[in-house]
Design a protein around this motif. Structure first.
Motif, PDB file in Angstrom:
ATOM      1  N   PRO A  81       0.849  -1.202   0.000  1.00 57.58           N
ATOM      2  CA  PRO A  81       0.000   0.000   0.000  1.00 57.58           C
ATOM      3  C   PRO A  81       0.878   1.243   0.000  1.00 57.58           C
ATOM      4  N   ASP A  82       0.378   2.323  -0.577  1.00 51.99           N
ATOM      5  CA  ASP A  82       1.178   3.545  -0.703  1.00 51.99           C
ATOM      6  C   ASP A  82       1.742   4.009   0.637  1.00 51.99           C
ATOM      7  N   ALA A  83       0.918   3.955   1.673  1.00 55.06           N
ATOM      8  CA  ALA A  83       1.370   4.427   2.981  1.00 55.06           C
ATOM      9  C   ALA A  83       2.516   3.587   3.521  1.00 55.06           C
ATOM     10  N   VAL A  84       2.512   2.291   3.220  1.00 54.15           N
ATOM     11  CA  VAL A  84       3.581   1.404   3.675  1.00 54.15           C
ATOM     12  C   VAL A  84       4.813   1.583   2.805  1.00 54.15           C
ATOM     13  N   GLN A  85       4.614   1.800   1.514  1.00 52.08           N
ATOM     14  CA  GLN A  85       5.744   2.048   0.617  1.00 52.08           C
ATOM     15  C   GLN A  85       6.586   3.223   1.107  1.00 52.08           C
ATOM     16  N   ARG A  86       5.922   4.238   1.621  1.00 58.47           N
ATOM     17  CA  ARG A  86       6.643   5.425   2.080  1.00 58.47           C
ATOM     18  C   ARG A  86       7.487   5.150   3.320  1.00 58.47           C
ATOM     19  N   ARG A  87       7.279   4.003   3.927  1.00 57.21           N
ATOM     20  CA  ARG A  87       8.050   3.635   5.119  1.00 57.21           C
ATOM     21  C   ARG A  87       9.218   2.708   4.779  1.00 57.21           C
ATOM     22  N   VAL A  88       9.459   2.509   3.490  1.00 48.70           N
ATOM     23  CA  VAL A  88      10.606   1.721   3.033  1.00 48.70           C
ATOM     24  C   VAL A  88      11.680   2.672   2.506  1.00 48.70           C
ATOM     25  N   VAL A  89      12.860   2.605   3.064  1.00 49.93           N
ATOM     26  CA  VAL A  89      13.981   3.460   2.668  1.00 49.93           C
ATOM     27  C   VAL A  89      15.046   2.591   2.007  1.00 49.93           C
ATOM     28  N   ARG A  90      15.402   2.927   0.777  1.00 51.65           N
ATOM     29  CA  ARG A  90      16.421   2.164   0.045  1.00 51.65           C
ATOM     30  C   ARG A  90      17.670   3.033  -0.086  1.00 51.65           C
ATOM     31  N   LEU A  91      18.774   2.541   0.445  1.00 47.30           N
ATOM     32  CA  LEU A  91      19.992   3.339   0.489  1.00 47.30           C
ATOM     33  C   LEU A  91      21.022   2.963  -0.570  1.00 47.30           C
ATOM     34  N   GLY A  92      20.951   1.767  -1.117  1.00 48.43           N
ATOM     35  CA  GLY A  92      22.009   1.331  -2.020  1.00 48.43           C
ATOM     36  C   GLY A  92      23.288   1.088  -1.239  1.00 48.43           C
ATOM     37  N   SER A  93      24.439   1.273  -1.894  1.00 45.97           N
ATOM     38  CA  SER A  93      25.724   1.044  -1.239  1.00 45.97           C
ATOM     39  C   SER A  93      25.928   2.053  -0.105  1.00 45.97           C
ATOM     40  N   ILE A  94      26.512   1.580   0.984  1.00 41.02           N
ATOM     41  CA  ILE A  94      26.777   2.451   2.128  1.00 41.02           C
ATOM     42  C   ILE A  94      28.224   2.279   2.573  1.00 41.02           C
TER      43      ILE A  94
END
Length: 209
Positions: A81-94
């Motif tokens: 759901p859109d609201a849950v998608q906004r709670r996923v943070v993708r950082l890539g390489s760190i």
């Protein structure tokens, strides 16, 4: 309480721009490692969706270099759901500094690999006092020992239930953190030296018999 307050988050402070949605005390589940198929990151996303339904403030942070499972991870996130998608943070390489800060500030490490040769993030999490939720695949149980909550890598409901426990039960959290510190002793230089010495003794004794 969705997030622990055990004094481990001293390395917090201001997050980089990619993590601007997270306040210093925001609880989050951490997925750490290259986004490749054997890491089973889409399963983490699906389990997070179940946890997110019950815990409105918990986030998911996916940190790791791009790999051959990017498309599947994209698809799993897009199905949220859109609201849950906004709670996923993708950082890539760190870098190592940010990795350390994530380990010290996360609520749990999700590590449901389909196969694993060793799994250094397991020990890094235990060193940081971070509860580990993992699969029973490959060497994971041997490496993490009794200091993790386990489920089959294909069982999303069990993974979600274990994540729920790791972020809500202080009894479970305290046990995992304590056992994690003890588990690390098996991988100390002194322990490794003792094991190598015993191996050489066994080889010599075997050759002499």
């Amino acid at each position: 309480d969705d997030h622990r307050d055990d004094g481990r988050n001293e390395s917090g402070g201001n997050w980089p721009a990619d993590l601007s949605t997270l306040d210093r005390g925001s609880p989050f589940i951490l997925s750490l490692g290259t986004v490749e198929r054997r890491k089973n990151v889409p399963q983490t996303v699906r389990a997070f969706a179940r946890v997110a339904d019950e815990h409105s403030t918990v986030n998911l942070v996916i940190a790791g270099a791009p790999g051959n499972d990017q498309a599947a991870v994209d698809q799993a996130i897009n199905q949220l759901p859109d609201a849950v998608q906004r709670r996923v943070v993708r950082l890539g390489s760190i870098n190592d500094e940010l990795k350390s800060r994530l380990l010290f500030n996360a609520s749990a490490l999700a590590y449901p690999s389909l196969d694993e040769g060793f799994g250094f993030p397991l020990l890094e999490a235990q060193q940081a006092g971070l509860p580990v939720v993992a699969s029973t695949a490959g060497s994971i149980p041997e490496v993490a020992g009794s200091a993790a909550l386990y489920s089959a890598p294909t069982d999303v409901d069990a993974l979600a239930a274990n994540l729920h426990l790791a972020i809500t039960s202080e009894t479970v959290r305290t046990k995992l953190i304590s056992q994690g510190h003890r588990n690390l002793e098996r991988f100390s230089w002194a322990s490794t030296a003792d094991q190598l010495t015993q191996l050489y003794i066994d080889i010599v004794n075997g050759a002499a018999s």
